[in-house]
Design a protein around this motif. Structure first.
Motif, short mmCIF file in Angstrom:
data_model
loop_
_atom_site.label_atom_id
_atom_site.label_comp_id
_atom_site.label_asym_id
_atom_site.label_seq_id
_atom_site.Cartn_x
_atom_site.Cartn_y
_atom_site.Cartn_z
N SER A 149 0.50 -1.32 -0.13
CA SER A 149 -0.17 0.37 0.21
C SER A 149 0.75 1.18 -0.25
O SER A 149 2.03 1.48 0.74
CB SER A 149 -1.21 0.21 1.27
OG SER A 149 -1.64 0.89 1.08
N GLU A 158 -10.13 1.68 9.38
CA GLU A 158 -10.30 0.64 10.34
C GLU A 158 -10.13 -0.78 8.29
O GLU A 158 -9.85 -1.85 8.21
CB GLU A 158 -11.09 -0.18 10.33
CG GLU A 158 -10.58 -1.46 11.70
CD GLU A 158 -11.90 -1.43 12.82
OE1 GLU A 158 -12.20 -2.30 13.25
OE2 GLU A 158 -12.59 -0.01 13.26
N GLU A 161 -8.13 -0.75 5.84
CA GLU A 161 -6.30 -1.26 6.26
C GLU A 161 -6.98 -2.73 5.99
O GLU A 161 -6.04 -3.54 6.52
CB GLU A 161 -6.30 -0.93 7.34
CG GLU A 161 -5.93 0.66 7.73
CD GLU A 161 -5.43 0.60 9.51
OE1 GLU A 161 -5.20 0.32 10.12
OE2 GLU A 161 -4.64 1.84 9.02
N HIS A 165 -4.78 -5.49 4.37
CA HIS A 165 -3.99 -6.80 5.39
C HIS A 165 -4.94 -8.09 4.06
O HIS A 165 -4.22 -9.81 3.87
CB HIS A 165 -4.62 -7.28 6.41
CG HIS A 165 -4.76 -8.69 6.79
ND1 HIS A 165 -3.45 -8.57 7.57
CD2 HIS A 165 -5.41 -9.37 7.40
CE1 HIS A 165 -2.93 -9.72 8.52
NE2 HIS A 165 -4.36 -10.59 8.04
#
Length: 380
Positions: A149, A158, A161, A165
């Motif tokens: 990223s 959140e 992210e 992930h």
């Protein structure tokens, strides 16, 4: 149907066709052809593109650890080739340069050494030196998946992210899709979209204004059939606009085929080598299809708005003036967020579909308001 055909003839006049052709030709020459003729633009971008093509041929859509070791072995062979070239050059040997490592660490502040370096790299354009640079960057990128990223800590919420992930866990850091292909298409499709929307505006400006100028509206509104021309003109405008959009896109993709990027179509756009992170696991071809759909939907919305403007404008100058703010919004925000970089993770996940639905709904309501007014309009 005959009335619609006659309305289409009014829209596609010789003057209008010539005007659109001239505008399109100028935009192609000024903003589009460069990215066709010079793709990839310069070096080592060309070498990165060729290395990525070779990677795709050798390893497929992803590169695992064993394949990465093979990629590094090729890199070492290229260094050996560069060393062999250096040893074959008397001037470099006289300067005490015998290996590629010594060549890379040359003191470029030394005028003589700088001239030798410039000759090899920028005058003779020895391919292996450029390829080594490209492969070094690709190796470094692969060895640092934490750079997947482009966003730093705290820059994403959140949910964003979690998406990053998820992509890392799903192997996006081993995908081989390159930013060169993606950015080239993204740049081109924005300009093409602007050209399309401008052409649609040029076609639709006389949609209703022409009859007002010729005072034909007084005759039309004396009969039920004449009143129905309001919707038939809209249908003609929609057909004309979709035709213009289709012709422009066909011409663009015909030229785009020359960029030799079709091998990247089946690849996911979520790759460590691409400066773009998408909310969705889509291929490059699917991304292209989404941009085309967005252009068509925005084109339909533009038809509705342009029809309303043409119906209330008393003359061509007023119509042009009313189209100017619409053009600024559409060419700027519209193309930047609803055609270019759609599905990017730094924007809300459902921004594009929700925005398109809202835009189409507002445009439809606006046209519906004009239609109700026209049904009861007094011709006096």
């Amino acid at each position: 149907m005959r009335l619609i055909v006659e309305e289409l003839k009014k829209l596609f006049t010789v003057k209008t066709i010539i005007l659109i052709s001239v505008v399109s030709f100028i935009m192609y020459q000024q903003f589009i052809m460069f990215d066709f003729k010079h793709f990839p633009n310069g070096r080592p971008l060309l070498d990165t593109f060729l290395a990525t093509q070779k990677m795709l041929e050798d390893y497929g859509e992803t590169m695992d650890e064993d394949e990465f070791e093979d990629f590094k072995d090729i890199y070492e062979k290229r260094i050996d080739e560069a060393t062999a070239y250096i040893k074959s050059q008397d001037e470099l040997a006289a300067a005490g340069i015998d290996t590629y490592k010594e060549f890379r660490s040359m003191d470029l502040e030394d005028e003589k050494l700088s001239a030798l370096h410039h000759k090899v790299v920028f005058e003779d354009f020895v391919d292996v030196f450029w390829e080594i640079q490209a492969r070094e960057v690709m190796i470094d990128t692969y060895e640092h998946p934490e750079r997947f990223s482009q966003y730093g800590p705290g820059e994403l919420n959140e949910k964003q992210e979690a998406r990053i992930h998820e992509l890392v866990e799903n192997g996006a850091t081993t995908a081989v899709f390159t930013y060169l292909v993606f950015e080239n298409y993204n740049t081109l499709i924005k300009v093409v979209a602007i050209m399309i929307f401008l052409s649609v505006m040029l076609v639709l400006m006389p949609l209703y204004v022409g009859d007002k100028r010729n005072h034909a509206i007084f005759l039309q509104y004396t009969s039920k059939v004449g009143r129905s021309l309001f919707t038939k003109k809209l249908l003609a405008g929609l057909i004309a606009s979709l035709t213009v959009i289709t012709i422009h896109l066909s011409c663009f993709f015909f030229l785009y085929a020359g960029n030799d990027t079709s091998m990247f179509f089946p690849l996911t756009i979520n790759s460590i080598y691409n400066n773009f992170v998408s909310w969705y696991d889509i291929t490059f071809f699917q991304y292209i299809v989404l941009t085309v759909i967005c252009i068509y939907l925005l084109g339909i919305a533009l038809v509705l708005v342009a029809a309303c403007i043409s119906s209330i404008a008393p003359n061509y100058m007023t119509s042009v003036g009313l189209h100017v703010p619409l053009a600024f919004i559409l060419f700027g925000l519209g193309t930047s967020y609803l055609v270019q970089n759609i599905t990017i993770v730094y924007l809300p996940q459902h921004l594009v579909p929700i925005s398109l639905v809202i835009i189409l709904l507002i445009c439809a309501l606006l046209y519906g308001w004009r239609y109700r007014n026209e049904k009861v309009r007094d011709i006096a």
